[in-house]
Write a protein that holds these residues in place. Structure first.
Motif, PDB file in Angstrom:
ATOM      1  N   UNK A 191     -20.611  11.564  18.808  1.00 17.26           N
ATOM      2  CA  UNK A 191     -22.047  11.469  18.510  1.00 17.26           C
ATOM      3  C   UNK A 191     -22.918  11.530  19.763  1.00 17.26           C
ATOM      4  N   UNK A 192     -22.630  10.767  20.830  1.00 15.17           N
ATOM      5  CA  UNK A 192     -23.486  10.861  22.024  1.00 15.17           C
ATOM      6  C   UNK A 192     -23.467  12.249  22.661  1.00 15.17           C
ATOM      7  N   UNK A 193     -22.303  12.899  22.669  1.00 14.70           N
ATOM      8  CA  UNK A 193     -22.223  14.230  23.258  1.00 14.70           C
ATOM      9  C   UNK A 193     -23.008  15.242  22.432  1.00 14.70           C
ATOM     10  N   UNK A 194     -22.909  15.145  21.115  1.00 17.97           N
ATOM     11  CA  UNK A 194     -23.645  16.076  20.248  1.00 17.97           C
ATOM     12  C   UNK A 194     -25.148  15.846  20.353  1.00 17.97           C
ATOM     13  N   UNK A 195     -25.556  14.565  20.444  1.00 23.86           N
ATOM     14  CA  UNK A 195     -26.997  14.287  20.597  1.00 23.86           C
ATOM     15  C   UNK A 195     -27.497  14.797  21.946  1.00 23.86           C
ATOM     16  N   UNK A 196     -26.677  14.651  22.995  1.00 21.50           N
ATOM     17  CA  UNK A 196     -27.040  15.167  24.312  1.00 21.50           C
ATOM     18  C   UNK A 196     -27.253  16.680  24.252  1.00 21.50           C
ATOM     19  N   UNK A 197     -26.361  17.384  23.589  1.00 26.57           N
ATOM     20  CA  UNK A 197     -26.501  18.830  23.446  1.00 26.57           C
ATOM     21  C   UNK A 197     -27.742  19.177  22.628  1.00 26.57           C
ATOM     22  N   UNK A 198     -28.005  18.414  21.574  1.00 27.50           N
ATOM     23  CA  UNK A 198     -29.172  18.673  20.727  1.00 27.50           C
ATOM     24  C   UNK A 198     -30.470  18.487  21.510  1.00 27.50           C
ATOM     25  N   UNK A 229       0.841  -1.199   0.000  1.00 26.94           N
ATOM     26  CA  UNK A 229       0.000   0.000   0.000  1.00 26.94           C
ATOM     27  C   UNK A 229       0.875   1.247   0.000  1.00 26.94           C
ATOM     28  N   UNK A 230       0.552   2.163  -0.875  1.00 27.79           N
ATOM     29  CA  UNK A 230       1.329   3.388  -0.968  1.00 27.79           C
ATOM     30  C   UNK A 230       1.193   4.223   0.304  1.00 27.79           C
ATOM     31  N   UNK A 231       2.259   5.002   0.627  1.00 26.54           N
ATOM     32  CA  UNK A 231       2.197   5.824   1.851  1.00 26.54           C
ATOM     33  C   UNK A 231       1.011   6.771   1.881  1.00 26.54           C
ATOM     34  N   UNK A 232       0.687   7.376   0.724  1.00 24.18           N
ATOM     35  CA  UNK A 232      -0.434   8.326   0.694  1.00 24.18           C
ATOM     36  C   UNK A 232      -1.746   7.618   0.988  1.00 24.18           C
ATOM     37  N   UNK A 233      -1.910   6.428   0.382  1.00 24.53           N
ATOM     38  CA  UNK A 233      -3.147   5.681   0.622  1.00 24.53           C
ATOM     39  C   UNK A 233      -3.229   5.203   2.073  1.00 24.53           C
ATOM     40  N   UNK A 234      -2.100   4.758   2.608  1.00 23.41           N
ATOM     41  CA  UNK A 234      -2.085   4.305   3.997  1.00 23.41           C
ATOM     42  C   UNK A 234      -2.438   5.444   4.949  1.00 23.41           C
ATOM     43  N   UNK A 235      -1.909   6.633   4.658  1.00 22.00           N
ATOM     44  CA  UNK A 235      -2.223   7.796   5.487  1.00 22.00           C
ATOM     45  C   UNK A 235      -3.708   8.136   5.410  1.00 22.00           C
ATOM     46  N   UNK A 236      -4.272   8.040   4.200  1.00 22.86           N
ATOM     47  CA  UNK A 236      -5.693   8.343   4.023  1.00 22.86           C
ATOM     48  C   UNK A 236      -6.564   7.342   4.778  1.00 22.86           C
ATOM     49  N   UNK A 237      -6.178   6.061   4.751  1.00 22.84           N
ATOM     50  CA  UNK A 237      -6.950   5.033   5.463  1.00 22.84           C
ATOM     51  C   UNK A 237      -6.901   5.266   6.972  1.00 22.84           C
ATOM     52  N   UNK A 238      -5.695   5.536   7.486  1.00 19.51           N
ATOM     53  CA  UNK A 238      -5.543   5.772   8.924  1.00 19.51           C
ATOM     54  C   UNK A 238      -6.332   7.005   9.356  1.00 19.51           C
ATOM     55  N   UNK A 239      -6.212   8.089   8.596  1.00 22.94           N
ATOM     56  CA  UNK A 239      -6.950   9.314   8.932  1.00 22.94           C
ATOM     57  C   UNK A 239      -8.457   9.087   8.865  1.00 22.94           C
ATOM     58  N   UNK A 240      -8.896   8.303   7.872  1.00 24.22           N
ATOM     59  CA  UNK A 240     -10.322   8.011   7.764  1.00 24.22           C
ATOM     60  C   UNK A 240     -10.834   7.226   8.957  1.00 24.22           C
ATOM     61  N   UNK A 241     -10.048   6.236   9.402  1.00 22.31           N
ATOM     62  CA  UNK A 241     -10.438   5.467  10.576  1.00 22.31           C
ATOM     63  C   UNK A 241     -10.480   6.346  11.828  1.00 22.31           C
ATOM     64  N   UNK A 242      -9.490   7.226  11.967  1.00 20.76           N
ATOM     65  CA  UNK A 242      -9.458   8.115  13.128  1.00 20.76           C
ATOM     66  C   UNK A 242     -10.643   9.072  13.122  1.00 20.76           C
ATOM     67  N   UNK A 243     -10.981   9.593  11.952  1.00 19.07           N
ATOM     68  CA  UNK A 243     -12.132  10.490  11.847  1.00 19.07           C
ATOM     69  C   UNK A 243     -13.425   9.750  12.182  1.00 19.07           C
ATOM     70  N   UNK A 244     -13.528   8.506  11.707  1.00 20.82           N
ATOM     71  CA  UNK A 244     -14.712   7.709  12.023  1.00 20.82           C
ATOM     72  C   UNK A 244     -14.843   7.428  13.507  1.00 20.82           C
ATOM     73  N   UNK A 245     -13.722   7.084  14.152  1.00 20.40           N
ATOM     74  CA  UNK A 245     -13.749   6.837  15.598  1.00 20.40           C
ATOM     75  C   UNK A 245     -14.078   8.111  16.369  1.00 20.40           C
ATOM     76  N   UNK A 246     -13.533   9.249  15.908  1.00 16.75           N
ATOM     77  CA  UNK A 246     -13.835  10.520  16.559  1.00 16.75           C
ATOM     78  C   UNK A 246     -15.327  10.857  16.435  1.00 16.75           C
ATOM     79  N   UNK A 247     -15.896  10.581  15.248  1.00 18.78           N
ATOM     80  CA  UNK A 247     -17.327  10.847  15.045  1.00 18.78           C
ATOM     81  C   UNK A 247     -18.180   9.969  15.961  1.00 18.78           C
TER      82      UNK A 247
END
Length: 273
Positions: free
Chosen positions: A23-30, A1-19
């Motif tokens: 989500x529960x905190x944002x729903x609580x505020x809503x 896997x190319x470094x750019x693609x690997x970075x994109x996959x890792x960042x995507x997973x981190x963004x998904x985990x952050x979301x």
């Protein structure tokens, strides 16, 4: 896997985990901004149709949450202040001062870490009852005044302070207290910030001990007051979510503002220890 693609996959997973985490905190505020009864609709709405601060006004006007907010701030601030003083002094003593049985006492303290806190609550409660501290702010503060983990954290960091620096100060005639205040404490600043955040968050979020030691409604901290309020307004999800936001928001903002110092202190302690 190319470094750019690997970075994109890792960042995507981190963004998904952050979301997922946010989500529960944002729903609580809503929900806290919804009209009374709106969250009970099916399917549950994600956003308020007409945002309102009615639930927050109800909390402070009728439920008296302002008093409980002040109680939590008082208990958490006092606990943190005393804990920092005692833990830093004890941690420095175990790291740099020579006295009989030092290592034996320290190992015994570390062994106490495996004892669940719930086991000590009854003996501690009976001791406080004997000295008249039950149902007082002091009674809520006492368990957090000093802890084995805090002493261990400071000791591990303080061991990195050069002995030559302390010996030079002693040769110049400085006493141990002056050495601690003017030399040691400034060098302990990263771990002190870490310990302060950890202690404050623990004291602010503590539910079990204030529930045991406090019996008057006027002395309740926020978590206890919110649990008490839920018994009266169990169906009022909007009001409960507003109370949860008031409870979570101060410590969340504190951690976000000081997270860099918190992580630096933990990492430095683990490397230098």
């Amino acid at each position: 896997m190319r470094p750019v693609m690997a970075t994109a996959v890792v960042n995507g997973l981190l963004i998904g985990l952050a979301a997922l985490s946010l989500a529960p905190l944002l729903w609580m505020l809503s929900v806290s901004l919804m009209q009374p009864g709106e969250a009970a609709h099916f399917p549950p709405p994600l956003l308020p149709s007409e945002p309102t601060l009615h639930n927050y006004r109800e909390l402070f006007a009728r439920a008296g949450l302002g008093r409980h907010l002040a109680n939590s701030a008082l208990v958490a601030t006092a606990t943190t202040s005393v804990a920092l003083l005692l833990n830093t002094l004890a941690g420095y003593a175990f790291a740099k001062l020579e006295f009989g049985g030092r290592e034996r006492v320290f190992r015994t303290m570390l062994a106490a870490l495996v004892i669940p806190a719930q086991v000590t609550m009854m003996p501690l409660f009976l001791m406080l009852k004997q000295v008249g501290l039950v149902n007082t702010y002091a009674g809520a503060i006492v368990p957090g005044m000093a802890g084995v983990f805090g002493i261990f954290l400071v000791r591990q960091y303080a061991r990195s302070i050069p002995d030559e620096l302390l010996e030079a100060a002693r040769i110049d005639g400085a006493g141990e207290f002056r050495i601690f205040v003017q030399i040691v404490f400034p060098l302990l600043r990263p771990i002190v910030v870490t310990l302060a955040i950890f202690t404050f968050l623990t004291a602010w979020n503590d539910f079990m001990w204030p529930l045991i030691v406090l019996s008057e409604d006027d002395l309740y901290t926020l978590p206890v007051a919110l649990a008490s309020l839920s018994r009266e307004h169990v169906q009022d999800s909007e009001l409960m979510m507003a109370g949860s936001v008031v409870t979570v928001l101060p410590v969340l903002l504190l951690f976000l503002c000081l997270q860099r110092h918190y992580l630096q202190g933990l990492l430095a302690g683990s490397v230098k220890g």
